[in-house]
Design a protein around this motif. Structure first.
Motif, short mmCIF file in Angstrom:
data_model
loop_
_atom_site.label_atom_id
_atom_site.label_comp_id
_atom_site.label_asym_id
_atom_site.label_seq_id
_atom_site.Cartn_x
_atom_site.Cartn_y
_atom_site.Cartn_z
N ILE A 1 44.49 56.40 24.39
CA ILE A 1 45.38 57.56 24.33
C ILE A 1 45.37 58.20 25.71
O ILE A 1 44.31 58.53 26.23
CB ILE A 1 44.93 58.54 23.24
N PRO A 2 46.54 58.33 26.33
CA PRO A 2 46.60 58.87 27.70
C PRO A 2 45.99 60.27 27.79
O PRO A 2 46.11 61.08 26.86
CB PRO A 2 48.10 58.94 28.00
N ASN A 3 45.31 60.54 28.89
CA ASN A 3 44.64 61.83 29.09
C ASN A 3 45.57 63.01 28.88
O ASN A 3 45.17 64.02 28.30
CB ASN A 3 44.04 61.91 30.49
N ASP A 4 46.81 62.90 29.33
CA ASP A 4 47.72 64.04 29.19
C ASP A 4 48.20 64.25 27.76
O ASP A 4 48.87 65.23 27.47
CB ASP A 4 48.91 63.90 30.16
N SER A 5 47.84 63.36 26.85
CA SER A 5 48.22 63.50 25.44
C SER A 5 47.03 63.92 24.56
O SER A 5 47.21 64.16 23.36
CB SER A 5 48.79 62.19 24.91
N HIS A 6 45.83 63.97 25.11
CA HIS A 6 44.64 64.27 24.31
C HIS A 6 44.78 65.54 23.49
O HIS A 6 44.33 65.59 22.34
CB HIS A 6 43.40 64.37 25.20
N SER A 7 45.39 66.56 24.03
CA SER A 7 45.47 67.84 23.32
C SER A 7 46.36 67.78 22.07
O SER A 7 46.28 68.65 21.22
CB SER A 7 45.97 68.94 24.26
N HIS A 8 47.19 66.76 21.96
CA HIS A 8 48.08 66.62 20.80
C HIS A 8 47.41 65.90 19.63
O HIS A 8 47.93 65.88 18.53
CB HIS A 8 49.35 65.84 21.19
N PHE A 9 46.25 65.30 19.87
CA PHE A 9 45.58 64.50 18.86
C PHE A 9 44.42 65.24 18.23
O PHE A 9 43.73 66.00 18.88
CB PHE A 9 45.09 63.18 19.47
N ARG A 10 44.21 64.97 16.95
CA ARG A 10 43.08 65.50 16.21
C ARG A 10 42.25 64.31 15.70
O ARG A 10 42.77 63.23 15.49
CB ARG A 10 43.54 66.33 15.00
N ILE A 11 40.99 64.56 15.51
CA ILE A 11 40.11 63.54 14.96
C ILE A 11 39.66 64.01 13.58
O ILE A 11 39.25 65.15 13.40
CB ILE A 11 38.90 63.30 15.88
N TYR A 12 39.79 63.11 12.60
CA TYR A 12 39.50 63.41 11.21
C TYR A 12 38.44 62.44 10.71
O TYR A 12 38.41 61.28 11.11
CB TYR A 12 40.75 63.23 10.34
N LYS A 13 37.62 62.88 9.79
CA LYS A 13 36.72 61.96 9.09
C LYS A 13 37.61 61.07 8.23
O LYS A 13 38.64 61.51 7.72
CB LYS A 13 35.73 62.75 8.24
N SER A 14 37.20 59.82 8.06
CA SER A 14 38.03 58.88 7.33
C SER A 14 37.15 57.81 6.70
O SER A 14 35.92 57.91 6.72
CB SER A 14 39.05 58.24 8.29
N GLN A 15 37.79 56.82 6.15
CA GLN A 15 37.11 55.63 5.65
C GLN A 15 38.06 54.47 5.81
O GLN A 15 39.27 54.66 5.98
CB GLN A 15 36.67 55.81 4.20
N VAL A 16 37.54 53.26 5.79
CA VAL A 16 38.35 52.08 6.02
C VAL A 16 39.52 52.04 5.04
O VAL A 16 39.35 52.25 3.84
CB VAL A 16 37.49 50.79 5.91
N GLY A 17 40.72 51.83 5.58
CA GLY A 17 41.92 51.73 4.77
C GLY A 17 42.58 53.05 4.47
O GLY A 17 43.60 53.10 3.78
N ALA A 18 42.04 54.15 4.98
CA ALA A 18 42.59 55.48 4.67
C ALA A 18 42.92 56.21 5.97
O ALA A 18 42.44 55.86 7.04
CB ALA A 18 41.58 56.30 3.88
N TYR A 19 43.74 57.23 5.82
CA TYR A 19 44.00 58.13 6.94
C TYR A 19 42.92 59.21 6.89
O TYR A 19 41.77 58.92 6.66
CB TYR A 19 45.41 58.71 6.86
N ALA A 20 43.28 60.46 7.06
CA ALA A 20 42.30 61.54 7.09
C ALA A 20 41.73 61.83 5.70
O ALA A 20 42.46 61.87 4.72
CB ALA A 20 42.93 62.80 7.65
N THR A 21 40.42 62.04 5.66
CA THR A 21 39.77 62.47 4.42
C THR A 21 39.15 63.85 4.63
O THR A 21 38.34 64.29 3.81
CB THR A 21 38.70 61.46 3.96
N SER A 22 39.51 64.50 5.73
CA SER A 22 39.00 65.83 6.03
C SER A 22 40.05 66.56 6.85
O SER A 22 41.06 65.98 7.24
CB SER A 22 37.71 65.75 6.86
#
Length: 125
Positions: free
Chosen positions: A43-64
């Motif tokens: 993910i390009p450095n200038d785009s980092h602020s647009h991204f969020r990190i979520y807890k997840s599990q294999v095969g799923a999107y965000a679980t938190s």
């Protein structure tokens, strides 16, 4: 007293199909972990602020909900291990992959293609 993560790997994805092992051993804080995950996913450095990190599990999107740096560090301290048991989903939205983003390569990394040299041969030599 500062804490550093022992031998720890996490798994990260931005599409719930392709997964990447991210080495975070020795991470001093959540900001460091965030940087390692986003960099591993190209993910390009200038785009980092647009991204969020979520807890997840294999095969799923965000679980938190989106994780703060301190919450992510605490999760990694409590549940992270050398086997990569902890999985994170990275996106601009919790319920879908991000729009396709191409890595931002600066001109210094691009190599110009040399033009083919032309050789002139004299006839009859």
């Amino acid at each position: 007293m500062a804490y550093f993560l022992p031998l720890t790997r996490v798994i990260a994805t931005s599409n719930a199909e392709q997964y990447h092992v991210v080495e975070i051993t020795g991470a001093p804080n959540g900001s460091y972990i965030r940087e390692r995950i986003l960099s591993k996913l190209c993910i390009p450095n200038d785009s980092h602020s647009h991204f969020r990190i979520y807890k997840s599990q294999v095969g799923a999107y965000a679980t938190s909900n989106g994780l703060s740096d301190s919450t992510m560090f605490d999760l990694c301290m409590q549940h992270g291990d050398a086997s990569g048991s902890l999985t994170f989903f990275v996106s601009t939205r919790p319920d879908r992959p991000p729009p396709k983003i191409e890595p931002d390569y600066s001109d210094s990394y691009l190599l110009s293609k040399p033009s083919p040299s032309r050789r002139h041969y004299a006839r009859g030599s």
